[in-house]
Scaffold this motif. Structure first.
Motif, short mmCIF file in Angstrom:
data_model
loop_
_atom_site.label_atom_id
_atom_site.label_comp_id
_atom_site.label_asym_id
_atom_site.label_seq_id
_atom_site.Cartn_x
_atom_site.Cartn_y
_atom_site.Cartn_z
N ASP A 31 0.64 -1.01 0.06
CA ASP A 31 0.15 0.10 0.04
C ASP A 31 1.09 1.03 -0.52
OD1 ASP A 31 -2.09 -1.46 -0.27
OD2 ASP A 31 -2.81 -1.41 2.27
N ALA A 32 2.21 1.14 0.69
CA ALA A 32 3.30 2.16 1.26
C ALA A 32 3.37 2.24 -0.63
CB ALA A 32 3.69 1.72 1.48
N THR A 35 1.39 4.25 -2.77
CA THR A 35 0.80 5.70 -3.15
C THR A 35 2.13 6.40 -3.12
OG1 THR A 35 -0.42 5.35 -0.78
CG2 THR A 35 0.91 7.51 -0.53
N GLY A 38 2.27 6.37 -7.23
CA GLY A 38 0.93 7.27 -7.18
C GLY A 38 1.85 8.35 -6.71
N LEU A 39 2.51 9.11 -6.39
CA LEU A 39 2.93 10.75 -5.93
C LEU A 39 4.26 10.44 -7.19
CD1 LEU A 39 3.33 10.44 -2.21
CD2 LEU A 39 1.68 11.59 -3.54
N SER A 148 0.62 -5.18 -5.76
CA SER A 148 -0.21 -4.67 -5.34
C SER A 148 -1.80 -5.52 -6.31
CB SER A 148 -0.13 -3.57 -5.37
OG SER A 148 -1.30 -3.13 -4.58
N ILE A 202 -3.20 7.13 -5.74
CA ILE A 202 -3.46 7.22 -4.67
C ILE A 202 -4.62 7.02 -3.69
CG2 ILE A 202 -2.36 9.11 -2.99
CD1 ILE A 202 -0.79 10.19 -4.86
N GLY A 203 -5.86 7.25 -4.62
CA GLY A 203 -7.21 7.02 -3.74
C GLY A 203 -7.53 8.41 -3.20
N ILE A 204 -7.33 9.50 -3.71
CA ILE A 204 -7.84 10.37 -3.93
C ILE A 204 -9.08 10.76 -5.09
CG2 ILE A 204 -7.50 13.40 -3.92
CD1 ILE A 204 -4.94 13.14 -3.44
#
Length: 226
Positions: A31-32, A35, A38-39, A148, A202-204
């Motif tokens: 998960d990290a 992220t 994604g960044l 993932s 990221i999930g935003i």
């Protein structure tokens, strides 16, 4: 086409490594990592978006391309294709569907400045240096994504072959329209989609990025008149 084949190979190798290591990597770590990817994706998108010099071209391309992509319902078509394959490979208790992995990976690997410019450069001049660089990045990204998102990332290698290979083959036909100005605006439009994809990872947000793919094709046409 050699550069495209190298890119497909790195995607497949990275995906296989990620799938093998999947069980040994704690969920919080994957998960990290997602992220983090994604960044980085957002950063890549912002960097490419700054290549654009004419905001009006971007706005018109986004408007026209969005209408076309939405009417064609590209996102649903890609998900239907992936779901058809998923029905034959899906395992019980999968938290992430094969369709999600396929669509996310396909967009990440194929929607961006390096894909467009690298493929066109390879088709027009035979210079595959940018595709080799992209292949190295995709090797890492596919490994993390596969750990993932699962098997769908490996299937995205087929989409990479078709999409990038198509750009290389079509480069000779579209060469008269691809001025430096047009390429910069294509890069800008594609990079905006990369930003959206990064926000999704990221999930935003939950943007249907595939529906916006025609946006990338509009700038060269607009650049003929602007």
């Amino acid at each position: 086409m050699f550069g495209v084949l190298v890119n497909v190979l790195t995607v497949c190798i990275g995906s296989v490594v990620g799938l093998v290591l999947k069980r040994g990597i704690p969920t919080k770590v994957t998960d990290a990592l997602m992220t983090g990817i994604g960044l980085c994706t957002v950063f890549i998108g912002i960097s490419g978006a700054l290549e654009g010099k004419n905001t009006l071209v971007l706005i018109l391309s986004m408007a026209i391309g969005t209408v076309i992509g939405t009417l064609l319902d590209i996102d649903r078509q890609l998900n239907r294709l992936a779901a058809w394959v998923e029905a034959r490979f899906k395992r019980k208790n999968d938290q992430v569907t094969l369709a999600e992995g396929f669509v996310a990976a396909s967009l990440l690997f194929c929607v961006g400045a390096m894909t467009i410019v690298g493929s066109l450069q390879a088709g027009l001049t035979g210079d595959c240096e940018m595709l080799y660089t992209k292949a190295a990045l995709d090797l890492i990204s596919s490994c993390v994504l596969a750990a993932s998102l699962g098997f769908g990332v490996l299937l995205a290698g087929v989409f990479v072959l078709v999409f990038q290979g198509g750009l290389v083959l079509l480069a000779g036909f579209v060469a008269p329209f691809l001025t430096d100005y047009a390429i910069r605006e294509m890069t800008c439009a594609g990079s905006v989609l990369i930003i959206a994809l990064g926000l999704n990872i990221i999930g935003i947000t939950k943007i249907k990025v595939a529906d916006y793919l025609p946006v990338i094709l509009i700038p060269p046409l607009l650049c003929l008149f602007m």
